[in-house]
Design an enzyme around this catalytic site. Structure first.
Site, mmCIF file in Angstrom:
data_model
loop_
_atom_site.group_PDB
_atom_site.id
_atom_site.type_symbol
_atom_site.label_atom_id
_atom_site.label_comp_id
_atom_site.label_asym_id
_atom_site.label_seq_id
_atom_site.Cartn_x
_atom_site.Cartn_y
_atom_site.Cartn_z
ATOM 1 N N LYS B 82 0.861 -1.188 0.000
ATOM 2 C CA LYS B 82 0.000 0.000 0.000
ATOM 3 C C LYS B 82 0.896 1.236 0.000
ATOM 4 O O LYS B 82 1.942 1.249 0.674
ATOM 5 C CB LYS B 82 -0.871 -0.045 1.258
ATOM 6 N N SER B 157 -9.760 1.571 3.311
ATOM 7 C CA SER B 157 -8.928 2.373 2.442
ATOM 8 C C SER B 157 -7.931 1.558 1.623
ATOM 9 O O SER B 157 -7.452 2.038 0.598
ATOM 10 C CB SER B 157 -8.150 3.389 3.274
ATOM 11 N N SER B 181 -9.685 -0.840 7.500
ATOM 12 C CA SER B 181 -9.138 -0.581 6.170
ATOM 13 C C SER B 181 -8.454 -1.776 5.505
ATOM 14 O O SER B 181 -8.128 -1.708 4.324
ATOM 15 C CB SER B 181 -8.149 0.587 6.221
#
Lengths: 487, 492
Positions: B82, B157, B181
């Protein structure tokens, strides 16, 4: 109406630690700008702080020396504000749980003369907390430059109660506090290097009233004399303003040392809301009793306690102790010499007068100063010199001449005396011939002495000493002269 | 072996194939790049790729293997991160315009651990800007699409991390989980996603959203793969003061320990209104599976559940308002060209550089910390957080794990919730409490809706008992392997 000032000081002290408060980068002064940085100091995305244990220990040490209550937990808070001196735009500090609370600083006001001890008083402390120092900004006409070398250095903030009542007391407080801090070895407290910085909260009130006046915070007090001058100016400014019917505003003012006045920086309305909250990156750390106990064993005797002990135990005069005791290393030197020869008064005189004079004159010549810790005269040699004088091997005058040479060569006094043939001479026949010569050369003095003027003999003695380059044993000279003159 | 077959393998399978020398790491890396080239135009999981570096790492792994100097079971396996986890020399944007030119000069601790284990670090994965969001619609560089339905969000997210695994662009990815997330996008994309106990994985090098809640965790097709990756990234880190000094057990070796029956708690507050019927049915079936396997299912109560969302949005935003203050246009972030003075540099750079949701949360957080409001908001939220933690502690006296849906609904359509922050915030309703309590939790795929959208269930475990949590999850996953079902997009 008469007014009195009420002053509280916030003193910032940089702790001398191997690395910064929350990362491994070393602390330092005078390095290339922004060279003492890393991801943590620069607040790069993802960087996290890790507490410096040495800084905590040094803070506890200060707290113990100043009689503070040490917190049972070391907790960190974030102080949020936007300013380029802190790359994260928050400073890690301690808000509601300072590492030390309370405590006191003993101060001494000037005595009637340098030989007389002045009045002592205890000034109360509010708290001591630890935080990270901020970077340094230099402003130019169109740009400002930032140096983060200082950012993140461990910084101790020592806050006094509004318990000082004159510029002189403020000066005495700062001097005493500084001496104590240097004693603990936590910092050299060099104000020129910004290791010790000071803000003052000042208000005035009519003498005899209790209620505090509106306080003004004074910044940029960067030297000890600057503190005294700045505080003095600000008190006068406030009294004048009140007498002229003006209102004192709660504000922050800046001391301008060159022009010697204070100017407003920001008002109460412009004060920041720092939005303090516990730093979620740092766990609170328990301060165990065993830890405090261990540190308390390293706490030195306080400067004024030492001074009183020196006056009692060694029977030293105040003037000697007041030169000796503010400097722990000098005291250690003194005590070391005293181990070799038990003559504290003589040692005190030599250390305070001759040794300090040599040290300071060398400091002026060289850019790198000589401190007592690397004094070229070893305590052993110092003791030997004093013993040689006491035994009569060398005269006091010769010893005084010898001293600078000992300092510059690090040679022992006995070897220097031997080298130069400076031993006291007691050979009677040689001295007698010098005495006869003196009597012959100064019939005037002889006549006066014979007429009963006792002091006239000193002129003859002087001649003999001069002829023997001070090496004649004064006792022997006296005897021979009297014998010859009585004939 | 064909490139399309390779990308469908789990990391454990790839590891086996590598050790049998049936394939090379370079082949795996090339297969991933081929797949990214094929589907990422539609999915948009990646924000940045460095193919040269990626292939060079794979070659280096093959050389190690040739010499017999293997660094572990992950050696040669691609792992994509990420875009909030620092990799030295690679960009880190946090999907924000404000960091568009930033290159990280250092490795995060998880990155270092992955490199030391021989993993082949892949590209940068999309997310909601600064990990704030539940749909990846808040990325300044365009949203990621759900590989199961390109009209739907992948969740967030860590939407890029979940979509990349679902679209077979990477066998393993890392995300970060502050309020769900990792687990929510895992559920919406039909893959496994796990948030470890707070303090289990170092946060050093993770661009912070909310420091007291953030944890890095793995995405994979199976629970076994999640265990493999977690084993590598866990452990105490002296660079993170909130990292817990504990030994990391071998999660993979302990996976089959679930044979002994355990007690699973069903919190009644999690099965109330607002839950999609298809989600409810799928989770009921998973619960039923555990019952038939001899595990005991008991109803439990977590009365503070309804407080979790408001508490979270006070604490997380407060921390974020401070954590994001460093993005100010002064040093390494994008500076507004319109700024005329220092205050302007801050205001305009942040105004132009941050997206709406980030600004909303920074303002909200700063407000909760302001003088006069601190006691009513931040302090109260912290006290309530303690109550939430105590709630879990009480329940965990009687159960080994808590079983819940991961998200109230399957993947929703773009724009469906983006105009209504509250409804978006509620998509994390089942995941947020565990972050506030610091507990480990895993989302395991447990079927599909009629429209072929994935559904996941969540298992919540005791703090630092990842081993037991993984083995309970594995007991289900081993028998179902819904994460190995390939989306039609990949098959086409």
């Amino acid at each position: 109406m008469k007014y009195e000032a009420v002053i509280g000081l916030e003193v910032h002290v940089q702790l001398e630690t191997n690395s910064k408060m929350f990362t491994r980068v070393p602390c330092g002064y005078g390095h290339e700008p922004n060279s003492l940085t890393d991801a943590v100091v620069l607040g790069l995305p993802g960087a996290l702080p890790v507490m410096n244990l040495e800084a905590i220990e040094k803070s506890i040490k200060v707290g113990l020396l100043l009689g503070c209550k040490i917190a049972d937990t070391c907790k960190w808070d974030r102080k949020n504000y936007f300013y380029p001196d802190m790359p994260k735009n928050y400073q890690i500090s301690q808000f509601d749980q300072p590492i030390c609370e309370g405590g006191e600083v003993e101060i001494e006001m000037p005595g009637d003369s340098p030989a007389v001890m002045g009045k002592h008083r205890i000034v109360q402390l509010t708290r001591i907390h630890l935080e990270e120092d901020v970077g340094k900004l230099t402003h130019f006409e169109n740009d400002s430059l930032v140096d983060y070398n200082r950012a993140g250095s461990p910084l101790l903030e020592i806050v006094s109660e509004p318990d000082l009542y004159s510029p002189e007391e403020t000066f005495a407080y700062l001097t005493s506090l500084r001496n104590s801090l240097i004693y603990t070895g936590i910092s050299s407290c060099d104000m020129e290097k910004g290791q010790l910085r000071c803000d003052a909260n000042i208000s005035v009130r009519p003498v005899g009233t209790e209620k505090l006046g509106t306080k003004v915070e004074l910044k940029n007090l960067n030297t000890i004399s600057g503190v005294k001058n700045g505080v003095e100016y600000e008190i006068k400014r406030q009294i004048k303003a009140i007498e002229e019917g003006e209102e004192i505003f709660q504000e922050t003012r800046r001391w301008n040392p060159e022009q010697r006045y204070t100017t407003p920086m920001r008002s109460k309305e412009m004060a920041h809301d720092y939005r303090y909250f516990p730093d979620p990156d740092l766990m609170p750390v328990k301060i165990e009793k065993e830890w405090i106990d261990r540190i308390s064993k390293e706490i030195p005797e306080k400067p004024f306690d030492k001074q009183r002990r020196y006056m009692d135990d060694f029977n030293l005069p105040y003037s000697i102790t007041s030169a000796l005791c503010p400097d722990l290393k000098l005291c250690e030197y003194f005590e070391e010499v005293n181990k070799f020869t038990k003559n504290p008064r003589k040692i005190g005189n030599w250390v305070v007068n001759d040794l300090l004079r040599e040290l300071s004159s060398r400091n002026k010549e060289q850019t790198k100063s000589i401190s007592i810790t690397d004094c070229p005269i070893s305590p052993n040699d110092m003791a030997e010199l004093i013993e040689l004088i006491e035994k009569g091997t060398v005269s006091n005058n010769v010893a005084k001449e010898l001293f600078p040479e000992m300092f510059s060569t690090s040679k022992s006094p006995s070897s220097l005396i031997k080298e130069k043939g400076l031993e006291v001479k007691s050979d009677e026949s040689e001295i007698e011939s010098h005495c006869e010569q003196a009597i012959q050369d100064d019939p005037d003095a002889v006549e006066k002495f014979k007429a009963g003027k006792e002091g006239a003999i000193n002129a003859l003695k002087g001649k003999v000493m001069k002829a023997t380059r001070g090496q004649a044993n004064p006792k022997v000279v006296d005897e021979i002269l009297r014998r010859l003159l009585s004939n | 072996m064909s490139s399309s077959t390779l990308v469908e393998k789990t990391a454990s399978e790839l590891s086996d194939l590598l050790s049998k020398k049936d394939i090379s790491s370079l082949e795996i890396a090339q297969a991933c790049l081929t797949q990214i080239d094929r589907v990422d135009g539609q999915v948009h999981a990646f924000l940045h790729r460095d193919d040269t570096d990626f292939l060079a790492q794979a070659k280096a792994s093959d050389e190690r293997r040739g010499k017999g100097n293997l660094l572990g079971p992950l050696d040669g396996i691609p792992v994509a991160l990420k875009d909030v986890i620092s990799v030295k020399g690679q960009p880190l944007t946090a999907a924000s315009k404000i960091l568009q030119n930033y290159i990280s000069p250092y490795d995060a601790t998880v990155t270092r651990k992955l490199k030391e284990a021989g993993a082949v670090i892949g590209g940068r994965l999309n997310l909601d800007e600064f990990a704030m969001g539940s749909s990846t619609e808040n990325s300044a560089y365009g949203p990621t699409r759900n590989p199961w339905d390109l009209n739907c969000v992948p969740g967030g997210s860590s939407g890029g991390s979940s979509a990349a695994v679902a679209a077979r662009e990477a066998p393993l990815t890392l995300g970060s989980d502050t309020g769900g997330s990792i687990r929510q996008p895992a559920s919406l994309c039909g893959v496994v996603g796990m948030k470890p106990t707070y303090g289990m994985v170092s946060r050093y090098g993770l661009a912070a959203f909310a420091s007291s809640l953030d944890q890095i965790g793995p995405f994979s097709k199976t629970v076994e793969d999640a265990a493999l990756l977690l084993e590598v990234i866990s452990g105490h880190d002296p660079l993170d003061s909130t990292s817990f000094p504990s030994e990391v057990p071998s999660y993979t070796a302990n996976l089959s320990n679930s044979q002994k029956p355990c007690v699973l708690g069903l919190p009644k507050e999690y099965f109330g209104e607002g839950m999609d019927d298809e989600v409810r049915n799928a989770v009921d079936l998973a619960v039923e599976f555990y019952r038939t396997q001899g595990h005991k299912i008991v109803e439990v109560s977590l009365p503070t559940t309804e407080l979790a969302v408001p508490v979270y949005y006070v604490i997380a935003t407060a921390e974020a308002s401070s954590n994001l203050a460093r993005y100010d246009g002064i040093r390494y972030t994008t500076r507004s060209e319109k700024a005329k003075n220092a205050i302007d540099v801050y205001a305009k750079s942040r105004g132009e550089g941050f997206g709406e949701e980030v600004k909303r949360r920074c303002i909200l957080g700063a407000y909760g910390l302001s003088s006069g409001y601190y006691d009513a908001y931040y302090l109260r939220a912290q006290k309530t957080r303690t109550l939430i933690r105590e709630d879990f502690n009480r329940v965990f006296k009687d159960v080994d794990a808590i079983i819940t849906p991961t998200a109230p609904t399957p993947a929703f359509k773009f724009g469906e919730k983006s105009d209504d922050p509250i409804s978006m915030y509620l998509s994390d309703i089942y995941t947020i409490s565990t972050n506030l309590a610091g507990l480990p939790a895993i989302s395991v795929p447990c079927g599909f809706t009629q429209r072929k959208l994935p559904i996941g269930f969540q298992l919540i475990g005791r703090a630092f008992e990842e081993s037991s949590l993984l083995s309970i999850a594995h007991a289900y996953d081993r028998e179902h392997k819904f994460g190995c079902v390939v989306p039609s997009l990949v098959k086409e």
